[in-house]
Design a protein around this motif. Sequence first.
Motif, mmCIF file in Angstrom:
data_model
loop_
_atom_site.group_PDB
_atom_site.id
_atom_site.type_symbol
_atom_site.label_atom_id
_atom_site.label_comp_id
_atom_site.label_asym_id
_atom_site.label_seq_id
_atom_site.Cartn_x
_atom_site.Cartn_y
_atom_site.Cartn_z
ATOM 1 N N LEU A 1 9.950 14.069 11.028
ATOM 2 C CA LEU A 1 10.849 14.947 10.272
ATOM 3 C C LEU A 1 11.955 15.535 11.132
ATOM 4 N N GLU B 1 15.739 14.766 10.113
ATOM 5 C CA GLU B 1 16.087 15.404 8.846
ATOM 6 C C GLU B 1 16.312 16.905 9.065
ATOM 7 N N ALA B 2 15.449 17.522 9.870
ATOM 8 C CA ALA B 2 15.616 18.943 10.170
ATOM 9 C C ALA B 2 16.905 19.183 10.946
ATOM 10 N N THR C 1 20.023 18.820 8.790
ATOM 11 C CA THR C 1 20.107 19.940 7.852
ATOM 12 C C THR C 1 20.702 21.166 8.539
ATOM 13 N N TYR D 1 12.021 27.338 13.046
ATOM 14 C CA TYR D 1 11.940 25.983 12.513
ATOM 15 C C TYR D 1 12.659 24.985 13.411
ATOM 16 N N PHE E 1 10.717 21.633 14.963
ATOM 17 C CA PHE E 1 11.033 20.219 14.777
ATOM 18 C C PHE E 1 11.626 19.566 16.021
ATOM 19 N N ASP F 1 3.952 20.601 8.595
ATOM 20 C CA ASP F 1 5.302 20.154 8.950
ATOM 21 C C ASP F 1 6.197 20.070 7.714
ATOM 22 N N HIS F 2 5.653 19.532 6.630
ATOM 23 C CA HIS F 2 6.453 19.421 5.407
ATOM 24 C C HIS F 2 6.742 20.803 4.818
ATOM 25 N N LEU G 1 9.567 22.250 6.801
ATOM 26 C CA LEU G 1 10.862 21.678 6.454
ATOM 27 C C LEU G 1 11.406 22.301 5.172
ATOM 28 N N GLU G 2 10.527 22.526 4.204
ATOM 29 C CA GLU G 2 10.968 23.196 2.978
ATOM 30 C C GLU G 2 11.416 24.621 3.279
ATOM 31 N N LEU H 1 12.756 25.665 6.086
ATOM 32 C CA LEU H 1 14.072 25.563 6.722
ATOM 33 C C LEU H 1 15.156 25.360 5.675
ATOM 34 N N ARG H 2 14.907 24.462 4.745
ATOM 35 C CA ARG H 2 15.908 24.217 3.686
ATOM 36 C C ARG H 2 16.151 25.487 2.869
#
Length: 308
Positions: free
Chosen positions: A172, A175-176, A179, A278, A282, A292-293, A296-297, A299-300
């Motif tokens: 991930l 992607e992190a 973002t 975050y 990552f 981890d998932h 990531l949510e 962080l978003r």
Amino acid sequence: MLSPPPFIDNEAIACAVAAHWLPEAAGADYLPWGFGAHHWRVTGGGTTLFVTLDQVEPRHTAASLEAAYAGAAALAATGMDTVCAPLPARSGRFTVDVGVGVLSVTPWLEGRSPTEAEAREPRHVGQIIDALAALHHAAPPDGLRYWAPRVGPAFADELRGRTARPWRSGPLAEEARTTIVACRGAIEDWTGRYHELADIALTRRDSWVPTHGEPHHDNQVVGVHGFKLVDWESLALAPRERDYADLLEAGVADRLDPDPAMVELFSLDWRLSEIDEYARWFAAPHTGTEDDHTALEGLREELSAAEA
């Protein structure tokens, strides 16, 4: 945290609790609760304890955690019955360093945390307001730390440097990173504004009060014992608005009379410190676990403010 830590097992937790709190401790069961610390249920001799493992970086030090948990116990000793106070170890301290973090223990509470919807019901909101008013009017416990900005003035520049090249630390990571990169301008603006407001707050330290730091619904327990605030690791002297985020979302600003500048400060305090944590998460090795998932949510969600 949702997943057990790979660096310490249940037997080691039970042994540490037996050595320092409960000699009859017979075993530890991992609890996939919360997000940030690790938790276990430890039983023995007819007693059940709630055990927390806090890691000391980047948010804490061993000294700050000891001061926070000792402070919570001191508040409870004054008669604040909404405080779920940590239990002292045989040494008299409230934390024990186990090498991979710091352990603390509280009594087991029979009950549950309210949902977000339940926490916004008028009766429950009234309980929170009363509990926080008592906390904010309490005499500060000895040794309680003062709040300080959780990221420095150069945070945006440092983050820009850390995200300048691809991350290969886990599934991930990229992607992190991308973002974060997409929101660099907003992060720079937030950091500048954050320190403008922090400078104002720091000129008013003589008016600061004891604050919980995260009195949201996940850190509340209701049951036969009544209403309790748990998880006192962030206890610190600060402007009272540090504790108001969820209450303001519940629409009770008229009952709190908050300073808008301090409300904005602690909104940014949470957002920027979460982004920082975050980013560290990552950039470090990870395998794509449920935690981890979830991170990531998270962080978003923090970066979604850039769109607004």
